[in-house]
Design a protein around this motif. Structure first.
Motif, PDB file in Angstrom:
ATOM      1  N   ALA A  23      42.369  22.043  38.198  1.00  0.00           N
ATOM      2  CA  ALA A  23      41.313  22.297  37.219  1.00  0.00           C
ATOM      3  C   ALA A  23      41.077  23.809  37.156  1.00  0.00           C
ATOM      4  CB  ALA A  23      40.051  21.552  37.618  1.00  0.00           C
ATOM      5  N   VAL A  24      40.274  24.208  36.182  1.00  0.00           N
ATOM      6  CA  VAL A  24      40.147  25.623  35.854  1.00  0.00           C
ATOM      7  C   VAL A  24      39.591  26.465  37.025  1.00  0.00           C
ATOM      8  CG1 VAL A  24      38.669  27.087  34.418  1.00  0.00           C
ATOM      9  CG2 VAL A  24      40.105  25.357  33.367  1.00  0.00           C
ATOM     10  N   LEU A  25      38.492  26.039  37.605  1.00  0.00           N
ATOM     11  CA  LEU A  25      37.884  26.842  38.687  1.00  0.00           C
ATOM     12  C   LEU A  25      38.752  26.850  39.951  1.00  0.00           C
ATOM     13  CD1 LEU A  25      35.506  28.693  38.888  1.00  0.00           C
ATOM     14  CD2 LEU A  25      34.117  26.789  39.693  1.00  0.00           C
ATOM     15  N   PRO A  26      39.298  25.691  40.376  1.00  0.00           N
ATOM     16  CA  PRO A  26      40.234  25.744  41.508  1.00  0.00           C
ATOM     17  C   PRO A  26      41.428  26.649  41.248  1.00  0.00           C
ATOM     18  CG  PRO A  26      39.528  23.497  41.138  1.00  0.00           C
ATOM     19  CD  PRO A  26      38.975  24.311  39.996  1.00  0.00           C
ATOM     20  N   PHE A  27      41.915  26.682  39.998  1.00  0.00           N
ATOM     21  CA  PHE A  27      43.030  27.592  39.675  1.00  0.00           C
ATOM     22  C   PHE A  27      42.602  29.047  39.890  1.00  0.00           C
ATOM     23  CE2 PHE A  27      45.009  30.485  36.657  1.00  0.00           C
ATOM     24  CZ  PHE A  27      46.342  30.341  36.999  1.00  0.00           C
ATOM     25  N   ALA A  28      41.377  29.369  39.435  1.00  0.00           N
ATOM     26  CA  ALA A  28      40.873  30.744  39.615  1.00  0.00           C
ATOM     27  C   ALA A  28      40.762  31.068  41.110  1.00  0.00           C
ATOM     28  CB  ALA A  28      39.510  30.889  38.934  1.00  0.00           C
ATOM     29  N   HIS A  29      40.268  30.121  41.896  1.00  0.00           N
ATOM     30  CA  HIS A  29      40.113  30.363  43.341  1.00  0.00           C
ATOM     31  C   HIS A  29      41.473  30.454  44.037  1.00  0.00           C
ATOM     32  CE1 HIS A  29      35.641  28.953  43.535  1.00  0.00           C
ATOM     33  NE2 HIS A  29      35.826  30.048  42.845  1.00  0.00           N
ATOM     34  N   ASP A  30      42.426  29.617  43.621  1.00  0.00           N
ATOM     35  CA  ASP A  30      43.782  29.704  44.192  1.00  0.00           C
ATOM     36  C   ASP A  30      44.368  31.095  43.948  1.00  0.00           C
ATOM     37  OD1 ASP A  30      43.692  27.106  44.990  1.00  0.00           O
ATOM     38  OD2 ASP A  30      45.086  26.346  43.478  1.00  0.00           O
ATOM     39  N   THR A  31      44.129  31.617  42.747  1.00  0.00           N
ATOM     40  CA  THR A  31      44.660  32.950  42.417  1.00  0.00           C
ATOM     41  C   THR A  31      44.033  33.996  43.333  1.00  0.00           C
ATOM     42  OG1 THR A  31      44.933  32.197  40.136  1.00  0.00           O
ATOM     43  CG2 THR A  31      45.036  34.572  40.510  1.00  0.00           C
ATOM     44  N   LEU A  32      42.725  33.888  43.566  1.00  0.00           N
ATOM     45  CA  LEU A  32      42.086  34.829  44.511  1.00  0.00           C
ATOM     46  C   LEU A  32      42.716  34.694  45.896  1.00  0.00           C
ATOM     47  CD1 LEU A  32      38.273  34.570  43.611  1.00  0.00           C
ATOM     48  CD2 LEU A  32      39.825  36.487  43.149  1.00  0.00           C
ATOM     49  N   ARG A  33      42.945  33.459  46.343  1.00  0.00           N
ATOM     50  CA  ARG A  33      43.523  33.249  47.694  1.00  0.00           C
ATOM     51  C   ARG A  33      44.919  33.881  47.797  1.00  0.00           C
ATOM     52  NH1 ARG A  33      41.160  28.120  46.883  1.00  0.00           N
ATOM     53  NH2 ARG A  33      39.267  27.941  48.129  1.00  0.00           N
ATOM     54  N   LYS A  34      45.667  33.862  46.696  1.00  0.00           N
ATOM     55  CA  LYS A  34      47.018  34.442  46.726  1.00  0.00           C
ATOM     56  C   LYS A  34      46.984  35.958  46.758  1.00  0.00           C
ATOM     57  CE  LYS A  34      49.580  30.946  44.261  1.00  0.00           C
ATOM     58  NZ  LYS A  34      49.709  30.463  42.924  1.00  0.00           N
ATOM     59  N   VAL A  35      45.997  36.533  46.081  1.00  0.00           N
ATOM     60  CA  VAL A  35      46.018  37.989  45.859  1.00  0.00           C
ATOM     61  C   VAL A  35      45.200  38.753  46.908  1.00  0.00           C
ATOM     62  CG1 VAL A  35      45.305  39.789  44.222  1.00  0.00           C
ATOM     63  CG2 VAL A  35      46.407  37.705  43.381  1.00  0.00           C
ATOM     64  N   VAL A  36      44.060  38.203  47.320  1.00  0.00           N
ATOM     65  CA  VAL A  36      43.126  38.957  48.175  1.00  0.00           C
ATOM     66  C   VAL A  36      43.512  38.806  49.643  1.00  0.00           C
ATOM     67  CG1 VAL A  36      40.714  39.210  48.867  1.00  0.00           C
ATOM     68  CG2 VAL A  36      41.273  38.643  46.492  1.00  0.00           C
ATOM     69  N   ARG A  37      43.550  39.955  50.345  1.00  0.00           N
ATOM     70  CA  ARG A  37      43.924  39.965  51.763  1.00  0.00           C
ATOM     71  C   ARG A  37      42.758  40.481  52.601  1.00  0.00           C
ATOM     72  NH1 ARG A  37      48.018  44.184  49.562  1.00  0.00           N
ATOM     73  NH2 ARG A  37      45.921  44.863  49.106  1.00  0.00           N
ATOM     74  N   SER A  38      42.869  40.249  53.890  1.00  0.00           N
ATOM     75  CA  SER A  38      41.866  40.757  54.829  1.00  0.00           C
ATOM     76  C   SER A  38      41.751  42.280  54.677  1.00  0.00           C
ATOM     77  CB  SER A  38      42.321  40.376  56.241  1.00  0.00           C
ATOM     78  OG  SER A  38      41.524  41.013  57.174  1.00  0.00           O
ATOM     79  N   GLY A  39      40.518  42.786  54.609  1.00  0.00           N
ATOM     80  CA  GLY A  39      40.299  44.227  54.504  1.00  0.00           C
ATOM     81  C   GLY A  39      40.225  44.747  53.078  1.00  0.00           C
ATOM     82  N   ASP A  40      40.438  43.877  52.074  1.00  0.00           N
ATOM     83  CA  ASP A  40      40.441  44.336  50.676  1.00  0.00           C
ATOM     84  C   ASP A  40      39.038  44.662  50.161  1.00  0.00           C
ATOM     85  OD1 ASP A  40      43.132  44.443  50.090  1.00  0.00           O
ATOM     86  OD2 ASP A  40      43.250  42.391  49.331  1.00  0.00           O
ATOM     87  N   TYR A  41      39.043  45.388  49.031  1.00  0.00           N
ATOM     88  CA  TYR A  41      37.827  45.813  48.320  1.00  0.00           C
ATOM     89  C   TYR A  41      37.786  45.025  47.007  1.00  0.00           C
ATOM     90  CZ  TYR A  41      34.408  49.493  47.083  1.00  0.00           C
ATOM     91  OH  TYR A  41      33.266  50.203  46.773  1.00  0.00           O
ATOM     92  N   VAL A  42      36.773  44.198  46.790  1.00  0.00           N
ATOM     93  CA  VAL A  42      36.774  43.260  45.661  1.00  0.00           C
ATOM     94  C   VAL A  42      35.398  43.198  45.000  1.00  0.00           C
ATOM     95  CG1 VAL A  42      38.600  41.820  46.700  1.00  0.00           C
ATOM     96  CG2 VAL A  42      36.202  41.278  47.139  1.00  0.00           C
ATOM     97  N   VAL A  43      35.358  42.595  43.804  1.00  0.00           N
ATOM     98  CA  VAL A  43      34.125  42.550  43.011  1.00  0.00           C
ATOM     99  C   VAL A  43      33.857  41.122  42.526  1.00  0.00           C
ATOM    100  CG1 VAL A  43      33.033  43.315  40.856  1.00  0.00           C
ATOM    101  CG2 VAL A  43      34.402  44.936  42.196  1.00  0.00           C
ATOM    102  N   ASP A  44      32.623  40.653  42.729  1.00  0.00           N
ATOM    103  CA  ASP A  44      32.147  39.471  42.006  1.00  0.00           C
ATOM    104  C   ASP A  44      31.222  39.997  40.908  1.00  0.00           C
ATOM    105  OD1 ASP A  44      31.182  37.187  40.943  1.00  0.00           O
ATOM    106  OD2 ASP A  44      30.550  36.268  42.833  1.00  0.00           O
ATOM    107  N   ALA A  45      31.675  39.935  39.661  1.00  0.00           N
ATOM    108  CA  ALA A  45      30.935  40.544  38.553  1.00  0.00           C
ATOM    109  C   ALA A  45      29.741  39.709  38.114  1.00  0.00           C
ATOM    110  CB  ALA A  45      31.878  40.776  37.378  1.00  0.00           C
ATOM    111  N   THR A  46      29.692  38.438  38.517  1.00  0.00           N
ATOM    112  CA  THR A  46      28.605  37.530  38.095  1.00  0.00           C
ATOM    113  C   THR A  46      28.276  36.595  39.262  1.00  0.00           C
ATOM    114  OG1 THR A  46      30.266  36.018  37.216  1.00  0.00           O
ATOM    115  CG2 THR A  46      29.259  37.503  35.619  1.00  0.00           C
ATOM    116  N   CYS A  47      27.416  37.039  40.171  1.00  0.00           N
ATOM    117  CA  CYS A  47      27.199  36.268  41.416  1.00  0.00           C
ATOM    118  C   CYS A  47      26.663  34.859  41.175  1.00  0.00           C
ATOM    119  CB  CYS A  47      26.199  37.000  42.306  1.00  0.00           C
ATOM    120  SG  CYS A  47      26.895  38.458  43.072  1.00  0.00           S
ATOM    121  N   GLY A  48      25.697  34.716  40.270  1.00  0.00           N
ATOM    122  CA  GLY A  48      25.095  33.397  40.049  1.00  0.00           C
ATOM    123  C   GLY A  48      24.584  32.803  41.342  1.00  0.00           C
ATOM    124  N   ASN A  49      25.063  31.605  41.686  1.00  0.00           N
ATOM    125  CA  ASN A  49      24.623  30.964  42.931  1.00  0.00           C
ATOM    126  C   ASN A  49      25.499  31.331  44.134  1.00  0.00           C
ATOM    127  OD1 ASN A  49      22.302  29.557  41.955  1.00  0.00           O
ATOM    128  ND2 ASN A  49      23.691  28.188  40.851  1.00  0.00           N
TER     129      ASN A  49
END
Ligand SMILES: C[S@@+](CC[C@H](N)C(=O)[O-])C[C@H]1O[C@@H](n2cnc3c(N)ncnc32)[C@H](O)[C@@H]1O
Length: 191
Positions: free
Chosen positions: A5-31
Motif C-alpha cells: 500500500a502507499v504508506l508502507p511503500f513510502a516507509h520501505d523507501t525510507l528504510r532502503k535509503v536512510v542509514r544510521s547517522g544520517d541527517y533527515v527531515v520530516d516536513a509534516t510531523c502530524g501525529n
C-alpha cells in the motif's frame, strides 16, 4: 494483497535509503509516525528535523518520541517547512511530506501548494546524491486537489539528468486514492 500500500511503500523507501547517522527531515510531523520511523533509522548519531505549523501536532509528536525514548536525535520546529533553509545545517539524506490535514485535527489547516513547492525546491538543493524526497499525496479535499495538480506539474518538469522521479499509484482505485512521488538526486554526469 502482495503489492505494498502507499504508506508502507513510502516507509520501505525510507528504510532502503536512510542509514544510521544520517541527517533527515520530516516536513509534516502530524501525529509523529514518520518522525518516529526516521528517528529509529538514523539512531542516536543521526539527526531528524521535524516541522509542523500546529503546536498540537508538535506536542503529539514529542509524546510519541518520548514513549519510544527517541527524543535525543530529534529537533521539533513549530513553523512551516518552507523555513527549512534556516534550520538545515548539512546535506539531507531523506525528507518526507505527508500532505493534507492532521488526522483527528482541524481539516481547514492543510498543507498548501505554494509552501509545499517552495520546500521541495529548497530540499532538492540540500539533498545528498542518492538522497530522496518522498511526497505522500492526499487529494480527497479541495486544497488537496489544487496541491496535487501543482506538485504533479512541478515534478513532471524536473530535469531528468539531475533527478529520478517516480510515481507509485494504484490507478484503478476510486475516491481520490492517495499516491506517492519519490524524487531521488542523481550523481552528476562526468563531462
Ligand atoms: C497528513 S498530516 C501529517 C501526518 C504525519 N506525517 C503523521 O505521521 O501523523 C499533515 C500535517 O502537515 C501540517 N502542515 C500543514 N502545513 C504545513 C507547513 N506549511 N509546514 C509544516 N507542516 C504543515 C499539518 O498541520 C498536519 O499536521
Amino acid at each position: 494483497m502482495n503489492l505494498r500500500a502507499v504508506l508502507p511503500f513510502a516507509h520501505d523507501t525510507l528504510r532502503k535509503v536512510v542509514r544510521s547517522g544520517d541527517y533527515v527531515v520530516d516536513a509534516t510531523c502530524g501525529n509523529g509516525h514518520d518522525t518516529l520511523l526516521l528517528a529509529e533509522l538514523v539512531g542516536i548519531n543521526g539527526h531528524v528535523i521535524g516541522f509542523d505549523i500546529q503546536q498540537v501536532a508538535i506536542d503529539a509528536t514529542r509524546t510519541r518520541l518520548e514513549k519510544a525514548e527517541m527524543t535525543s536525535q530529534v529537533e521539533l520546529i513549530c513553523a512551516s517547512h518552507a523555513t527549512i533553509p534556516v534550520y538545515a545545517k548539512q546535506p539531507v539524506r531523506a525528507a518526507i511530506f505527508n500532505l493534507g490535514y492532521l488526522p483527528g485535527g482541524d481539516k481547514q489547516i492543510t498543507t498548501t501548494a505554494d509552501s509545499t513547492l517552495l520546500s521541495i525546491t529548497h530540499l532538492m538543493e540540500l539533498l545528498e546524491i542518492g538522497g530522496v524526497i518522498i511526497l505522500v499525496i492526499y487529494h480527497g479535499h479541495p486544497e488537496g486537489k489544487t496541491e496535487k495538480e501543482a506538485v504533479v506539474a512541478f515534478c513532471t518538469a524536473i530535469n531528468q539528468q539531475a533527478f529520478h522521479v517516480l510515481s507509485y499509484q494504484f490507478i484503478n482505485q476510486q475516491n481520490d486514492a492517495p499516491f506517492v512521488i519519490v524524487i531521488e538526486k542523481r550523481k552528476p554526469r562526468q563531462s
